[in-house]
Design a protein around this motif. Structure first.
Motif, PDB file in Angstrom:
ATOM      1  N   ASN A 166       0.849  -1.191   0.000  1.00 42.73           N
ATOM      2  CA  ASN A 166       0.000   0.000   0.000  1.00 42.73           C
ATOM      3  C   ASN A 166       0.887   1.244   0.000  1.00 42.73           C
ATOM      4  O   ASN A 166       1.882   1.301   0.717  1.00 42.73           O
ATOM      5  N   LEU A 168       1.234   5.592   0.073  1.00 42.03           N
ATOM      6  CA  LEU A 168       0.668   6.904   0.360  1.00 42.03           C
ATOM      7  C   LEU A 168       1.486   7.939  -0.406  1.00 42.03           C
ATOM      8  O   LEU A 168       2.694   8.074  -0.194  1.00 42.03           O
ATOM      9  N   LEU A 170       2.289  11.746  -1.133  1.00 41.76           N
ATOM     10  CA  LEU A 170       2.175  13.037  -0.466  1.00 41.76           C
ATOM     11  C   LEU A 170       2.628  14.152  -1.405  1.00 41.76           C
ATOM     12  O   LEU A 170       3.531  13.953  -2.220  1.00 41.76           O
ATOM     13  N   CYS A 281      -3.135   5.718  -1.873  1.00 37.85           N
ATOM     14  CA  CYS A 281      -3.823   6.896  -1.348  1.00 37.85           C
ATOM     15  C   CYS A 281      -2.975   8.135  -1.605  1.00 37.85           C
ATOM     16  O   CYS A 281      -1.762   8.047  -1.791  1.00 37.85           O
ATOM     17  N   LEU A 287       2.623  14.604   6.263  1.00 37.19           N
ATOM     18  CA  LEU A 287       2.519  13.390   7.051  1.00 37.19           C
ATOM     19  C   LEU A 287       2.544  13.674   8.548  1.00 37.19           C
ATOM     20  O   LEU A 287       1.845  13.028   9.334  1.00 37.19           O
ATOM     21  N   ILE A 301      -3.141   5.091   9.338  1.00 35.00           N
ATOM     22  CA  ILE A 301      -1.920   5.496   8.635  1.00 35.00           C
ATOM     23  C   ILE A 301      -1.034   4.291   8.371  1.00 35.00           C
ATOM     24  O   ILE A 301      -0.494   4.112   7.274  1.00 35.00           O
ATOM     25  N   TYR A 302      -0.886   3.435   9.379  1.00 30.98           N
ATOM     26  CA  TYR A 302      -0.037   2.251   9.202  1.00 30.98           C
ATOM     27  C   TYR A 302      -0.596   1.323   8.128  1.00 30.98           C
ATOM     28  O   TYR A 302       0.152   0.637   7.431  1.00 30.98           O
ATOM     29  N   ASN A 305       0.008   3.207   4.607  1.00 28.38           N
ATOM     30  CA  ASN A 305       1.318   3.804   4.393  1.00 28.38           C
ATOM     31  C   ASN A 305       2.449   2.804   4.592  1.00 28.38           C
ATOM     32  O   ASN A 305       3.373   3.042   5.352  1.00 28.38           O
ATOM     33  N   THR A 306       2.390   1.672   3.868  1.00 18.60           N
ATOM     34  CA  THR A 306       3.526   0.763   3.900  1.00 18.60           C
ATOM     35  C   THR A 306       4.754   1.491   3.362  1.00 18.60           C
ATOM     36  O   THR A 306       5.862   1.360   3.881  1.00 18.60           O
ATOM     37  N   ASP A 308       5.688   5.575   1.724  1.00 23.59           N
ATOM     38  CA  ASP A 308       5.183   6.887   1.321  1.00 23.59           C
ATOM     39  C   ASP A 308       6.110   7.487   0.276  1.00 23.59           C
ATOM     40  O   ASP A 308       7.328   7.292   0.298  1.00 23.59           O
TER      41      ASP A 308
END
Length: 450
Positions: A166, A168, A170, A281, A287, A301-302, A305-306, A308
């Motif tokens: 996964n 994230l 930013l 995402c 963050l 978040i965990y 967010n494997t 980011d």
């Protein structure tokens, strides 16, 4: 060489004919031109893989150095296009100078045909290898860039995309987070399966569950038929949840439950539906702010967010600004049928100096407006007008953040908070901009409870 296109510019018709006859069986297309003034318009219409450029023309422009002048114009329009200079024996020193200014190689008149073909073959092979290994070229997306920060980002994308981790993404608004998400999907093992995008930040509390998890007929007043949710629609593929930093704590709890259990239950049903998705995402919320327990659940978040990825703002991308600007220039020149081929030096400098609060999106709209309004073939600095909306918004934002009284302690607290937010919680970068050590910055963060 078979699929390549070669452009040759020389005012000697015998040279043009000789090269065309030599290469016509070797390459896909040979484009010849005797007038170097046509170079910008040719490059706007054609996509050559290599250029053969004479060092001297009969034009009075830059007599003796015409080749260097037109080399600089070609590199300004297409920085990665290899150019081979054609020179007479007595101008070898000038040809060597051209190598220092970006030429890929040079050949001396009269040349051996085998030598010329060898030079062209070597450069085209080198270009193919670079394209295969350069993440900025291998990504199947419109994310343009050669700056160090972008190459680092794209290297990470290439490493991460084939996994099922996964991610994230930013970055500020308008930086291209959606392009990164698309590139991740296209380079993943799920590339032949659905890619579903949802702007979750725009969903109301009532629509959130129905949109993401689906509903059964009669589940609520307007539920006139069964509806498949976005999770189920993305089954086997990638689900991209944009602006996830803007969802409420209640929505976060529902999303966390689905991610933990790997199943959804449509509204109006008691039957769970198993899901197999790769989750990407994105958010413009730094963050460090996202991790605030009062705004966003750390356990969620965990989950999301494997890994980011930070997409850099346009102002930190150097010459990428011109690369992107030329991409939009070509795009909108074609769309609005304008014969605009490049920016003059003043326009290029204006593009590089601007701070872009609206990032790539603002640059795109500014170039589109300039193309629509322009009359000539070259855009000047006066043609470029940046968004008054973005500048007003930024000015008002800064004004709201400043305290009414000029209290030095409060000014320091706000400055530190702004710089840390700007760098997405990266303490090293924030400390460097503030001109203090990491340890000193940590002390101030603790002091101001930031």
């Amino acid at each position: 060489m078979k699929n390549s296109r070669i452009l040759i510019i020389d005012d000697d018709p015998d040279v043009l004919t000789a090269v065309r006859l030599l290469l016509k069986q070797q390459v896909d297309k040979v484009i010849t031109e005797h007038n170097p003034e046509q170079i910008p318009s040719i490059l706007a219409k054609e996509t050559p893989d290599l250029v053969l450029l004479d060092m001297n023309f009969k034009s009075t422009l830059n007599t003796g150095n015409e080749g260097l002048y037109w080399l600089s114009r070609i590199k300004a329009i297409k920085p990665d296009l290899p150019v081979v200079m054609i020179t007479a024996y007595g101008a070898i020193d000038l040809a060597v100078t051209s190598l220092k200014q970006g030429a890929a190689d040079f050949v001396v008149k009269p040349w051996q045909n085998e030598q010329l073909i060898g030079v062209i073959t070597g450069l085209l092979s080198k270009k193919d290898r670079k394209r295969a290994t350069n993440p900025a070229k291998s990504m199947d997306s419109e994310f343009i860039g050669q700056s160090e920060v972008v190459l680092d980002l794209l290297y990470k994308v290439n490493k991460i995309a084939p996994t099922d981790a996964n991610i994230l993404v930013l970055g500020e608004n308008g930086t291209g987070k959606d392009l990164i998400a698309t590139a991740i999907h296209k380079q993943s093992a799920r590339s032949d399966r659905p890619f579903i995008k949802v702007d979750v930040g725009a969903l109301t509390e009532t629509l959130f569950e129905s949109e993401l998890f689906g509903h059964k007929k009669g589940a609520f007043t307007d539920a006139r038929e069964d509806r498949v949710g976005r999770f189920e629609a993305a089954n086997g593929g990638t689900l991209f949840l944009d602006e996830i930093g803007n969802i409420s704590l209640q929505q976060q709890a529902k999303l966390l439950s689905v991610l933990q259990n790997r199943q959804v239950i449509p509204l109006g049903s008691n039957t769970p539906i198993p899901i197999d998705i790769r989750l990407v995402c994105a958010t413009n919320v730094p963050l460090a702010d996202l991790a605030n327990e009062n705004r966003f659940r750390k356990d969620l978040i965990y989950r999301i967010n494997t890994v980011d990825l930070q997409v850099p703002p346009l102002r930190e991308r150097g010459d990428d600004i011109l690369r992107i600007a030329r991409y939009f220039l070509q795009k909108y020149a074609e769309k609005y049928r304008k014969a605009i081929v490049d920016f003059d030096q003043g326009a290029a400098q204006k593009l590089l100096r601007y701070h872009y609060p609206g990032n790539v999106r603002e640059l795109q709209y500014s170039i589109e407006r300039a193309v629509i309004m322009a009359d000539g073939e070259i855009l000047g600095a006066e043609d470029l007008i940046f968004s008054a909306i973005e500048q007003t918004s930024q000015s008002q934002s800064v004004q709201r953040q400043l305290p009414e009284e000029h209290n030095l302690v409060e000014l320091e607290r706000i400055t530190i908070a702004n710089v840390v937010e700007k760098h997405g919680g990266n303490i090293s970068k924030a400390a460097k901009e503030l001109g203090i050590t990491r340890t000193a910055l940590y002390r101030r963060l603790s002091k101001y409870d930031l």
